[in-house]
Design a protein around this motif. Sequence first.
Motif, PDB file in Angstrom:
ATOM      1  N   SER A 118       1.170  -9.861  18.909  1.00 45.21           N
ATOM      2  CA  SER A 118      -0.094  -9.131  18.796  1.00 45.21           C
ATOM      3  C   SER A 118       0.194  -7.711  18.350  1.00 45.21           C
ATOM      4  O   SER A 118       1.295  -7.191  18.554  1.00 45.21           O
ATOM      5  N   TYR A 119      -0.813  -7.093  17.708  1.00 39.21           N
ATOM      6  CA  TYR A 119      -0.691  -5.732  17.189  1.00 39.21           C
ATOM      7  C   TYR A 119      -1.985  -4.983  17.461  1.00 39.21           C
ATOM      8  O   TYR A 119      -2.984  -5.580  17.895  1.00 39.21           O
ATOM      9  N   ALA A 120      -1.997  -3.699  17.197  1.00 41.15           N
ATOM     10  CA  ALA A 120      -3.179  -2.881  17.478  1.00 41.15           C
ATOM     11  C   ALA A 120      -4.423  -3.458  16.819  1.00 41.15           C
ATOM     12  O   ALA A 120      -5.525  -3.390  17.369  1.00 41.15           O
ATOM     13  N   GLY A 171      -1.242  -0.329  13.344  1.00 39.33           N
ATOM     14  CA  GLY A 171      -1.602  -1.693  12.992  1.00 39.33           C
ATOM     15  C   GLY A 171      -0.930  -2.139  11.711  1.00 39.33           C
ATOM     16  O   GLY A 171      -0.365  -1.329  10.965  1.00 39.33           O
ATOM     17  N   ILE A 172      -1.014  -3.443  11.438  1.00 36.71           N
ATOM     18  CA  ILE A 172      -0.305  -3.984  10.281  1.00 36.71           C
ATOM     19  C   ILE A 172      -1.223  -4.251   9.091  1.00 36.71           C
ATOM     20  O   ILE A 172      -0.775  -4.725   8.049  1.00 36.71           O
ATOM     21  N   GLY A 173      -2.518  -3.924   9.217  1.00 33.72           N
ATOM     22  CA  GLY A 173      -3.426  -4.055   8.080  1.00 33.72           C
ATOM     23  C   GLY A 173      -3.585  -5.507   7.644  1.00 33.72           C
ATOM     24  O   GLY A 173      -3.461  -6.431   8.438  1.00 33.72           O
ATOM     25  N   ASN A 177       0.819  -1.217   0.000  1.00 34.61           N
ATOM     26  CA  ASN A 177       0.000   0.000   0.000  1.00 34.61           C
ATOM     27  C   ASN A 177       0.854   1.269   0.000  1.00 34.61           C
ATOM     28  O   ASN A 177       0.353   2.362   0.257  1.00 34.61           O
ATOM     29  N   LEU A 178       2.176   1.100  -0.266  1.00 30.66           N
ATOM     30  CA  LEU A 178       3.116   2.226  -0.427  1.00 30.66           C
ATOM     31  C   LEU A 178       3.326   3.030   0.845  1.00 30.66           C
ATOM     32  O   LEU A 178       3.630   4.227   0.788  1.00 30.66           O
ATOM     33  N   THR A 188      -4.144   0.264   6.344  1.00 30.74           N
ATOM     34  CA  THR A 188      -4.484  -0.016   7.732  1.00 30.74           C
ATOM     35  C   THR A 188      -5.696   0.833   8.112  1.00 30.74           C
ATOM     36  O   THR A 188      -5.777   2.007   7.736  1.00 30.74           O
ATOM     37  N   HIS A 189      -6.634   0.267   8.834  1.00 32.65           N
ATOM     38  CA  HIS A 189      -7.837   1.009   9.194  1.00 32.65           C
ATOM     39  C   HIS A 189      -7.488   2.234  10.039  1.00 32.65           C
ATOM     40  O   HIS A 189      -6.579   2.180  10.871  1.00 32.65           O
TER      41      HIS A 189
END
Length: 407
Positions: free
Chosen positions: A282-284, A375-377, A175-176, A386-387
């Motif tokens: 774990s991530y956001a 977050g890692i999307g 996603n650049l 990523t949201h």
Amino acid sequence: MQEVKAVYQNIAIEIGNKDFEIYNKNLFTDTADYDCIIKLEKEGEKIKEVRTQYSVPALTRKKFELPFEVPAAAGEYVLTISFVLKNDESFAAAGHEVAWGQRVYGNYIHEKPAADKVIVSDDYNVIGVRGRGFEILFSKLFGGLISYKYGGKELLAGIPKPNFWRAMTQNDTANLLPFRAGQWKIASIYLSHKYMHGRRYSDAEVTESDGKVTVSFTYHLPVKPEKDCKLNYTVFTDGTVHCELEMDKSDEVGELPAFGMIFPMDADFENLSWYGCGPDESYADRKHAKIGKYSNKVADNMAKYLVPQECGNKEEVRCASVTDDKGHGLEFYMDKENFAFSALPYSPHELDNASHPNELPPVLKTWVRLGCQMGIGGDDTWGALTHPEFMLDNSRKMKFGFYFKGI
């Protein structure tokens, strides 16, 4: 797998103050076909555990009273309700967990350090701080904490610095994100306490009060528009150091992948323990994980991806320690908020530089990162962002604080 298992489990559990609700999403199986384990822990230590059964027919909901009260005493209590297989099945052995729910009560409390008296030496290029069993050196010339000795052992392998970068994932490159946020990578590598052309540097600020000393450094970031960040170290009598990093709004620079600090330690510090989300990374936006006490080797946190990338992060961490085989090392713990924590045998930039695992350099250090990160999307791997709710909000002033201490 940890995330997928939690998202797709067929039994949902919502825990209240004195009761809990079971929603059985199975089409045919009653929850009585499983054993239910209810466990209460205080800050990672088990207090009570019961093994029982609850009957909730398929596709129905039912509420039950908790089998014991959660103490109202100070501290953090974690209640976990799990459903496990009674017998061996074709897909798993007896005792395999098929669903779980968890609730946290109260607040984590770590004993705060007492302020008594530290010995401070402010020389031309070096600031020394000494107390019970520790010696610390700050360098005005090199701009930071250059030595932390506890019990006579050096625990740092370089200067801890502010960090704004995490290794790019394949979601990020698709996603650049490196194109939009690339200045933050440069800022993490080349930030400096020196002014343009290195002709002179920002002097460290030293403040003594109430039996403790605070040493502050201002770092200039190589970004456009120009930005600074400030790092304050407050040293207490027992060797505990409080770190506080702050930076003004910076959304004009680009999306911020991470905000925190990175500590280089010798590779002998290979044992990691933490109290927070686990046991896997774990991530956001990947936080379906149990709060508990966990431990592993630093090397175990390297995911076996074909392309090395960000991995091994732990969210909602209250405290963590990185030690050698003799038990020497550093303990990190929260100030006001939980933090994300990572200990890997490679820096984010070493991971970025390798296209395959065989291109990674020899392991010379343990790299500890703590703070927060986006977050890692992964909605897809060909351009999905990523949201927004899992991004870092750098449209405002940011501040992050924590403690560390030798052990």
